[in-house]
Design a protein around this motif. Structure first.
Motif, mmCIF file in Angstrom:
data_model
loop_
_atom_site.group_PDB
_atom_site.id
_atom_site.type_symbol
_atom_site.label_atom_id
_atom_site.label_comp_id
_atom_site.label_asym_id
_atom_site.label_seq_id
_atom_site.Cartn_x
_atom_site.Cartn_y
_atom_site.Cartn_z
ATOM 1 N N GLY A 51 0.581 -1.338 -0.040
ATOM 2 C CA GLY A 51 -0.041 -0.057 -0.025
ATOM 3 C C GLY A 51 0.655 1.172 -0.034
ATOM 4 N N ASP A 52 0.392 2.335 0.092
ATOM 5 C CA ASP A 52 0.793 3.540 -0.088
ATOM 6 C C ASP A 52 0.290 4.635 0.883
ATOM 7 N N ARG A 53 1.111 5.562 1.569
ATOM 8 C CA ARG A 53 0.550 6.465 2.613
ATOM 9 C C ARG A 53 -0.379 7.558 1.732
ATOM 10 N N THR A 55 -0.484 10.512 1.707
ATOM 11 C CA THR A 55 0.273 11.640 1.831
ATOM 12 C C THR A 55 0.246 12.656 0.783
ATOM 13 N N GLY A 61 8.158 6.645 -8.688
ATOM 14 C CA GLY A 61 8.926 5.984 -7.909
ATOM 15 C C GLY A 61 7.686 4.885 -7.706
ATOM 16 N N THR A 66 6.658 -0.375 -7.360
ATOM 17 C CA THR A 66 5.549 -1.426 -6.780
ATOM 18 C C THR A 66 4.179 -1.422 -7.694
ATOM 19 N N GLY A 191 9.390 -1.073 -2.523
ATOM 20 C CA GLY A 191 10.484 -0.473 -2.941
ATOM 21 C C GLY A 191 11.476 -0.888 -2.041
ATOM 22 N N ASP A 193 13.209 0.824 0.132
ATOM 23 C CA ASP A 193 13.216 1.304 1.523
ATOM 24 C C ASP A 193 12.315 0.505 2.645
ATOM 25 N N PRO A 230 13.913 -0.498 -7.689
ATOM 26 C CA PRO A 230 13.459 -0.475 -6.293
ATOM 27 C C PRO A 230 13.912 0.985 -5.506
ATOM 28 N N LEU A 231 14.460 1.915 -6.274
ATOM 29 C CA LEU A 231 14.790 3.106 -5.471
ATOM 30 C C LEU A 231 15.096 4.334 -6.824
ATOM 31 N N LEU A 232 13.895 4.767 -7.298
ATOM 32 C CA LEU A 232 13.878 5.827 -8.160
ATOM 33 C C LEU A 232 14.147 7.051 -7.550
ATOM 34 N N MET A 240 12.777 9.433 -4.474
ATOM 35 C CA MET A 240 11.652 10.413 -4.984
ATOM 36 C C MET A 240 10.552 10.049 -3.776
ATOM 37 N N SER A 241 9.892 10.977 -3.350
ATOM 38 C CA SER A 241 9.038 10.760 -2.446
ATOM 39 C C SER A 241 7.887 11.798 -2.303
HETATM 40 P P1 ATP Z 1 6.061 9.631 1.578
HETATM 41 O O1 ATP Z 1 6.945 10.780 1.418
HETATM 42 O O2 ATP Z 1 4.848 10.287 2.154
HETATM 43 O O3 ATP Z 1 6.783 8.709 2.902
HETATM 44 P P2 ATP Z 1 6.544 8.179 -0.390
HETATM 45 O O4 ATP Z 1 6.919 8.531 -1.682
HETATM 46 O O5 ATP Z 1 7.891 7.548 0.299
HETATM 47 O O6 ATP Z 1 5.809 8.886 0.498
HETATM 48 P P3 ATP Z 1 5.093 5.505 0.733
HETATM 49 O O7 ATP Z 1 3.673 5.565 0.446
HETATM 50 O O8 ATP Z 1 5.930 5.815 1.678
HETATM 51 O O9 ATP Z 1 5.811 6.954 -0.642
HETATM 52 O O10 ATP Z 1 5.760 4.227 -0.019
HETATM 53 C C1 ATP Z 1 4.580 3.257 -1.031
HETATM 54 C C2 ATP Z 1 5.336 2.441 -1.699
HETATM 55 O O11 ATP Z 1 6.047 2.928 -2.734
HETATM 56 C C3 ATP Z 1 6.530 1.564 -0.818
HETATM 57 O O12 ATP Z 1 6.267 0.119 -1.209
HETATM 58 C C4 ATP Z 1 7.715 2.084 -1.354
HETATM 59 O O13 ATP Z 1 8.876 1.035 -1.224
HETATM 60 C C5 ATP Z 1 7.408 2.371 -2.914
HETATM 61 N N1 ATP Z 1 8.155 3.575 -3.107
HETATM 62 C C6 ATP Z 1 8.170 5.035 -2.679
HETATM 63 N N2 ATP Z 1 8.955 5.817 -3.248
HETATM 64 C C7 ATP Z 1 9.756 5.068 -4.307
HETATM 65 C C8 ATP Z 1 10.764 5.146 -5.021
HETATM 66 N N3 ATP Z 1 11.138 6.422 -5.110
HETATM 67 N N4 ATP Z 1 11.173 3.999 -5.762
HETATM 68 C C9 ATP Z 1 10.741 2.890 -5.541
HETATM 69 N N5 ATP Z 1 9.776 2.680 -4.694
HETATM 70 C C10 ATP Z 1 9.152 3.641 -3.969
#
Ligand code: ATP
Ligand code: MG
Length: 371
Positions: A51-53, A55, A61, A66, A191, A193, A230-232, A240-241
């Motif tokens: 799932g995804d927060r 936010t 990403g 995912t 991802g 993290d 796995p980490l864009l 990327m967040s």
């Molecule tokens: P926040 O900044 O609010 O924490 P986020 O962008 O990190 O948001 P999440 O909701 O924490 O997103 O993550 C949801 C899913 O997306 C997780 O499985 C996480 O590993 C994946 N994910 C998030 N950002 C990336 C990224 N940059 N690259 C690959 N996977 C990602």
């Protein structure tokens, strides 16, 4: 009180852009190939929870890390549980702002990306009290030291908007264990993290089984499934967040996308190459174009050659906008029917609750708390 003790050390020593240790990542990548084979042969043996927060808007990403994998797994016949963890919004901020808008946005992204809502169980964390009750026994199975060592939590604390670390931030990986184990999911496409959290979930499942259900293990030890991205990285070169202002949203329009990519960090070397270790920012852009065009990143880089950052960014913009155009069109279409979105979520919440009730009954029986 213990949270205040944790905060200064974690904040004083900000971790690098990718805090996840290389060892677990390599192991998850190796296991990934075996898992793919098992899934292909017997998709019915697998249940996904991820799932995804809520936010903010989902970004590339999420998609390549995912979401694309979730859709692919569902199409292969794997059962899909998608959690919208609304309580987790409060890990790094005091108030969950614009929650219903973000929840609706997530749903739209899922559907536009191809998730089938009749098959998938899409639900809100806060709507399933029996899931949350698992948190109490699970918290008793982990030590404060274990929670304090989690590299992803340390990274998130460093980027948090709060001056003090809340108990929720410190313990949210245990919440995630409850999210995964309540439905006995055994596969978690995530991802990079998230790897430390999946490891903790496995530990909790193992300890619960050892302590309370040695004869008939109640919980599986779920496995992470990493994607090709796995980490864009975001436009600033960090992960990327949603919350870091560095993301290209799936729902952005073509102009906004072009503008964001124009502002992305690169380096001074005109010759474009794909070398994630030495040139993380340039390589992440190359990878993005390659993923959108379903091509090899080395080939994409070679084609741009001496074109420099400007040519690279043009290629990436065209690739991203071209790839996302159908998804964006579907999203716009779906956004007209908010009643349908609410119906999907209500149905998902009901189905998740029935599963959580059954699991909690079994947990009570195993722990001897049936009165
Ligand atoms: P926040 O900044 O609010 O924490 P986020 O962008 O990190 O948001 P999440 O909701 O924490 O997103 O993550 C949801 C899913 O997306 C997780 O499985 C996480 O590993 C994946 N994910 C998030 N950002 C990336 C990224 N940059 N690259 C690959 N996977 C990602
Ligand atoms: Mg996050």
């Amino acid at each position: 009180m213990s949270t205040a003790l944790v905060a200064p050390a974690a904040v004083a020593d900000p971790p690098p852009a990718d805090p996840t240790p290389a060892g677990p990542t390599a192991a998850a990548e190796r296991r990934g190939a075996e898992l793919e084979e098992l899934i292909r042969r017997e998709p019915g043996r697998f249940r996904v929870l991820t799932g995804d927060r809520p936010t903010g808007r989902l970004h590339l990403g999420h998609y390549f890390g995912t979401l694309q994998n979730r859709v692919r797994l569902q199409r292969l016949g794997v059962e899909l549980f998608l959690i919208i963890p609304d309580y987790q919004v409060l890990t790094d901020r005091d108030v969950a702002e614009r929650l219903s808008e973000h929840v609706e946005g997530l749903l739209l992204d899922y559907l536009a990306a191809g998730v089938d809502p009749e098959q998938a169980v899409i639900f809100n964390h806060s709507a399933v009290p029996e899931l949350n009750q698992l948190l109490l026994p699970f918290l008793s199975l982990v030590s404060v030291a274990e929670l304090g060592r989690n590299p992803t939590v340390k990274d998130e604390i460093a980027h948090s908007r709060q001056s003090a670390v809340s108990g929720l931030m410190f313990t949210y990986p245990v919440h995630q264990a409850a999210d995964i184990l309540f439905c006995r999911a055994n596969l978690v496409p995530v991802g990079r993290d998230q790897l430390p959290h999946i490891e903790l979930t496995r530990t909790i499942a193992r300890r619960f089984n050892d302590r309370y259900a040695a004869d008939r293990p109640l919980f599986p030890e779920p496995e992470a499934l990493l994607s090709a991205a796995p980490l864009l990285l975001g436009t600033d070169g960090g992960k990327m967040s949603k919350s870091r202002g560095n993301a290209i949203a799936l729902a952005a329009d073509a102009d906004e996308t072009a503008q964001l990519i124009r502002g992305a960090k690169t380096d001074a070397d005109r010759r474009i190459s794909y070398d994630p270790a030495a040139r993380p920012e340039v390589s992440s852009l190359v990878l993005l174009a390659a993923l959108c065009q379903d091509r090899d990143p080395h080939q994409v880089a070679a084609e741009i050659g001496d074109g420099g950052a400007a040519a690279l960014k043009r290629t990436v913009t065209e690739a991203v906008n071209g790839y996302l155009a159908p998804l964006r069109a579907r999203r716009a279409e779906l956004s007209g029917d908010r009643g349908e979105l609410r119906r999907i979520l209500r149905a998902g919440n009901e189905r998740a609750r029935a599963v959580a009730e059954s699991t909690l009954d079994q947990v009570r029986a195993a722990m001897g708390t049936v009165f």
